[in-house]
Structure formats: C-alpha cells, structure tokens
Design a protein around this motif. Structure first.
Motif, PDB file in Angstrom:
ATOM      1  N   GLU A   1       0.832  -1.202   0.000  1.00 18.04           N
ATOM      2  CA  GLU A   1       0.000   0.000   0.000  1.00 18.04           C
ATOM      3  C   GLU A   1       0.871   1.258   0.000  1.00 18.04           C
ATOM      4  N   ASP A   2       1.974   1.225   0.761  1.00 14.20           N
ATOM      5  CA  ASP A   2       2.860   2.382   0.861  1.00 14.20           C
ATOM      6  C   ASP A   2       3.465   2.758  -0.485  1.00 14.20           C
TER       7      ASP A   2
ATOM      8  N   SER B   1      -5.452  -7.208   4.965  1.00 17.89           N
ATOM      9  CA  SER B   1      -6.511  -6.604   5.783  1.00 17.89           C
ATOM     10  C   SER B   1      -7.341  -7.679   6.467  1.00 17.89           C
TER      11      SER B   1
ATOM     12  N   SER C   1      -7.855   2.732   3.047  1.00 15.93           N
ATOM     13  CA  SER C   1      -7.640   2.458   4.470  1.00 15.93           C
ATOM     14  C   SER C   1      -7.223   3.746   5.168  1.00 15.93           C
ATOM     15  N   ASN C   2      -7.288   3.739   6.483  1.00 21.82           N
ATOM     16  CA  ASN C   2      -6.840   4.897   7.252  1.00 21.82           C
ATOM     17  C   ASN C   2      -5.367   5.190   6.975  1.00 21.82           C
ATOM     18  N   HIS C   3      -4.568   4.135   6.871  1.00 29.45           N
ATOM     19  CA  HIS C   3      -3.135   4.302   6.604  1.00 29.45           C
ATOM     20  C   HIS C   3      -2.900   4.959   5.245  1.00 29.45           C
TER      21      HIS C   3
ATOM     22  N   ASP D   1      -3.820   8.586   5.277  1.00 29.34           N
ATOM     23  CA  ASP D   1      -2.765   9.400   5.887  1.00 29.34           C
ATOM     24  C   ASP D   1      -1.649   9.697   4.888  1.00 29.34           C
TER      25      ASP D   1
END
Length: 155
Positions: free
Chosen positions: A88-89, A108, A128-130, A133
């Motif tokens: 995801e990053d 997840s 996602s929340n991550h 952010d």
C-alpha cells in the motif's frame, strides 16, 4: 443505480472464490465473472458490461498497471477496486492517482475487507486509514511522510 455486475481478476482461484463467497453472503447476490489474467480482463470487458472490477495488481500474464490507463479510458464509469498483496505504501497512492476507486491490502482483516466491499459496491471510494494518511501527507509538504523511492519512477 444500474444493477451491479462484477468482474474479479486474480490469479489465485481461492481469492476469487473467497471474494465471491463474502459478496454473496454479506453484500448481496449479483452476477460475478472471474478471470485470472490481463488478457482475460480485456476479453471479458469486450464481451460484457460490468459496473465494478476487483483487480489484483500481479496476474498470470503481467501487471494491471500496464493496462490500467486503457481500462480507465475505455471504461470511465466502471468502479475499480485494487485488492492486492502489493504494498500500500508504494502502490496505493499511485493507483488512486491513476483513477482507482479503492485500494485494499490482502493483509486486511475480514471486517475491513467487508467494509471496503460494501463501500465499493455502493459506488464510493475506499482507502484504508493508513493510505488516507499517506495521501493527505502528500498534500502538505510540511507534514509529508518520507517518500518511497518508487514514487520518483514513472508509471
């Protein structure tokens, strides 16, 4: 809203069947087509109209990023959720910038997967929340999370 018709593209049959089970059991029953390659994605889209696509990034014959621009251009009204093991990053923000309607890690937990599927099938964006952010931090240089070196590469 148009009735839901879903294409799931993943090279692992257990993932496709698991998603189908979760959708049928918790979200609703609607036509679902399964494929395992980028070639099959393009073939299925040429034969049938879909409202939603769930795509893994790595398939038998290549990477979805290679055809994503074509998918977005040819099918701008189709909702696309990326469901992948790809980090995801590294890929989340990039896929959202390219026009994905959601990005979900295969790591997840089930409640998050179900929440993401509900949001996605309802025609809304899911991150996602991550990942949210990460996306938000890139909007403000003062709070920017250290960039991944992959972000400097072209698509």
């Amino acid at each position: 809203m148009k009735s839901t018709s879903l294409l799931i593209a993943d090279d692992h049959v257990i993932i496709r069947r698991g998603l189908t089970f979760l959708l049928d059991t918790y979200i609703g029953k609607f036509p679902i087509t399964e494929v395992e390659s980028t070639t099959e994605i393009l073939s299925a889209l040429a034969k049938k109209s879909f409202t939603h696509l769930i795509l893994d990034m790595q398939l038998q014959d290549g990477n979805v990023m290679e055809i994503f621009g074509e998918l977005r251009k040819s099918f701008p009204d189709v909702y696309i959720l990326i469901y992948t093991m790809s980090p995801e990053d590294i890929f989340g923000r990039r896929m959202m910038q390219m026009g994905a309607d959601g990005f979900l890690s295969k790591l997840s937990p089930e409640p998050e997967v179900l929440n993401a599927l509900r949001i996605f099938i309802d025609g809304k964006k899911y991150v996602s929340n991550h990942l949210n952010d990460i996306i938000e931090s890139h909007k403000n240089p003062k709070t920017r999370i250290q960039k991944s070196p992959f972000e400097q590469l072209s698509t």
